[in-house]
Scaffold this motif. Structure first.
Motif, short mmCIF file in Angstrom:
data_model
loop_
_atom_site.label_atom_id
_atom_site.label_comp_id
_atom_site.label_asym_id
_atom_site.label_seq_id
_atom_site.Cartn_x
_atom_site.Cartn_y
_atom_site.Cartn_z
N SER A 177 -2.19 -2.85 -20.65
CA SER A 177 -3.23 -3.56 -19.92
C SER A 177 -3.34 -4.99 -20.45
N PRO A 178 -3.95 -5.91 -19.68
CA PRO A 178 -4.05 -7.30 -20.12
C PRO A 178 -4.67 -7.49 -21.49
N SER A 179 -5.56 -6.58 -21.89
CA SER A 179 -6.19 -6.69 -23.21
C SER A 179 -5.84 -5.48 -24.07
N GLY A 180 -4.77 -4.80 -23.75
CA GLY A 180 -4.43 -3.57 -24.44
C GLY A 180 -4.06 -3.73 -25.89
N PHE A 181 -3.48 -4.88 -26.24
CA PHE A 181 -3.09 -5.09 -27.64
C PHE A 181 -3.16 -6.59 -27.88
N VAL A 182 -4.38 -7.07 -28.08
CA VAL A 182 -4.56 -8.51 -28.16
C VAL A 182 -4.34 -9.00 -29.58
N VAL A 183 -5.19 -8.63 -30.48
CA VAL A 183 -5.08 -9.05 -31.89
C VAL A 183 -5.66 -7.97 -32.77
N ALA A 184 -5.31 -8.01 -34.03
CA ALA A 184 -5.80 -6.99 -34.95
C ALA A 184 -7.24 -7.27 -35.39
N ARG A 185 -7.58 -8.54 -35.58
CA ARG A 185 -8.93 -8.86 -36.03
C ARG A 185 -9.52 -9.92 -35.10
N SER A 186 -10.54 -9.52 -34.34
CA SER A 186 -11.09 -10.41 -33.32
C SER A 186 -11.78 -11.63 -33.91
N GLU A 187 -12.24 -11.56 -35.17
CA GLU A 187 -12.99 -12.69 -35.71
C GLU A 187 -12.11 -13.70 -36.43
N SER A 188 -10.81 -13.48 -36.51
CA SER A 188 -9.94 -14.38 -37.24
C SER A 188 -9.71 -15.68 -36.46
N PRO A 189 -9.52 -16.80 -37.16
CA PRO A 189 -9.23 -18.07 -36.47
C PRO A 189 -7.99 -17.97 -35.59
N ARG A 190 -6.97 -17.24 -36.06
CA ARG A 190 -5.75 -17.09 -35.27
C ARG A 190 -6.04 -16.41 -33.94
N ALA A 191 -6.91 -15.40 -33.98
CA ALA A 191 -7.28 -14.69 -32.75
C ALA A 191 -7.95 -15.64 -31.77
N HIS A 192 -8.86 -16.45 -32.27
CA HIS A 192 -9.58 -17.38 -31.41
C HIS A 192 -8.62 -18.39 -30.78
N ARG A 193 -7.69 -18.90 -31.56
CA ARG A 193 -6.71 -19.86 -31.02
C ARG A 193 -5.85 -19.21 -29.94
N SER A 194 -5.48 -17.95 -30.17
CA SER A 194 -4.67 -17.24 -29.19
C SER A 194 -5.41 -17.08 -27.87
N LEU A 195 -6.69 -16.80 -27.94
CA LEU A 195 -7.48 -16.63 -26.71
C LEU A 195 -7.71 -17.96 -26.00
N LEU A 196 -7.82 -19.04 -26.77
CA LEU A 196 -7.94 -20.36 -26.15
C LEU A 196 -6.67 -20.72 -25.38
N LEU A 197 -5.51 -20.39 -25.96
CA LEU A 197 -4.25 -20.64 -25.27
C LEU A 197 -4.15 -19.79 -24.01
N ALA A 198 -4.56 -18.53 -24.10
CA ALA A 198 -4.54 -17.66 -22.92
C ALA A 198 -5.43 -18.22 -21.82
N GLN A 199 -6.58 -18.78 -22.21
CA GLN A 199 -7.49 -19.34 -21.22
C GLN A 199 -6.89 -20.57 -20.55
N GLU A 200 -6.17 -21.39 -21.30
CA GLU A 200 -5.48 -22.53 -20.69
C GLU A 200 -4.47 -22.05 -19.65
N GLN A 201 -3.79 -20.98 -19.95
CA GLN A 201 -2.83 -20.42 -19.00
C GLN A 201 -3.54 -19.85 -17.77
N HIS A 202 -4.71 -19.24 -17.97
CA HIS A 202 -5.49 -18.75 -16.83
C HIS A 202 -5.78 -19.91 -15.87
#
Length: 254
Positions: A177-202
């Motif tokens: 699923s689109p969010s089936g395996f996003v990141v291991a730790r949602s609060e990490s800075p790396r996780a946040h950067r990854s979601l920002l990139l995904a939003q740019e692609q959206h």
């Protein structure tokens, strides 16, 4: 006098019990309540869930079709399937390929204005979640819900019931699923950067659909799925993987 037989359950009741059993069993597997490779007992599950064995059996068949279970030798039962990292990566890529085709169809056929407006509102809501202070698990959960909604809207834009059925089937594969395996730790800075990139692609995908750029929309959605594949590789090599629901089902490599 012989005792009167109880009326047979209505088809709707049977279907409801199967769905209920399927959802509960999937949650149990992902929560690690059933170990990878463990054999499944219909009788034990029926007693535990308070559901008769017939809907349990149907639910197990559905979970086998999803790839969560596999038939044991001789076909007399099921066990929890052990997935390779390559299996999960392939499932994510398949989902990305189909979503790319759906985005292309939406762009070339012309998405309806109400759907475009819904998608824009959804992305605005994601922006607010990502921009909020105190990013953590609660914000991450909100992101997951909105991300799923956006992907569903894109699928609606394709206007293809066939594509909708196939993508829904693929998204039920483990971790596809689109969010089936996003990141291991949602609060990490790396996780946040990854979601920002995904939003740019959206945003870029929606812009391509609005401008009727089919090839660009398709390529962007395929690229979008690579974020999930990259996150999978990183999570499988991280000591934080144990915090990912269902990670115990995946072995590294092929």
């Amino acid at each position: 006098m012989p005792r009167a037989l109880a009326p047979a359950p209505a088809p709707e009741e049977n279907h409801s019990q199967v769905v209920k059993a399927q959802l509960q069993l999937r949650e149990m597997i992902l929560a690690g309540e059933m170990a990878a490779g463990e054999r499944i007992s219909e009788l034990v599950l029926a007693e535990r869930l308070g559901i008769s064995r017939t809907p349990i059996r149907a639910a197990l068949m559905r979970l086998e079709q999803e790839g969560m279970l596999e038939a044991t030798a001789g076909g007399r039962g099921y066990r929890v399937r052990v997935l390779s990292e390559a299996d999960v990566s392939d499932a994510i890529e398949l989902r990305g390929t189909l979503e790319g085709l759906a985005a292309r169809m939406a762009a070339e056929r012309g998405a309806e204005a109400p759907l475009l407006a819904r998608a824009e509102r959804c992305l605005d809501a994601i922006d607010r979640v990502l921009d909020a202070a105190g990013w953590g698990d609660e914000a991450f959960s909100r992101y997951v819900a909105l991300n799923s909604e956006f992907h569903d809207i894109l699928l609606d834009m394709s206007g293809s019931s066939f594509m909708q059925r196939e993508l829904e089937r693929v998204k039920r594969l483990p971790f596809a699923s689109p969010s089936g395996f996003v990141v291991a730790r949602s609060e990490s800075p790396r996780a946040h950067r990854s979601l920002l990139l995904a939003q740019e692609q959206h945003r870029a995908v929606l812009e391509a659909i609005e401008h009727r750029e089919g090839a660009r929309a398709e390529a962007l959605m395929k690229e979008h799925s690579r974020i999930a594949r990259r996150n999978l590789r990183e999570a499988m090599r991280s000591p934080e993987t144990a915090g990912v629901p269902g990670a115990q089902l995946i072995r590294a490599g092929r």
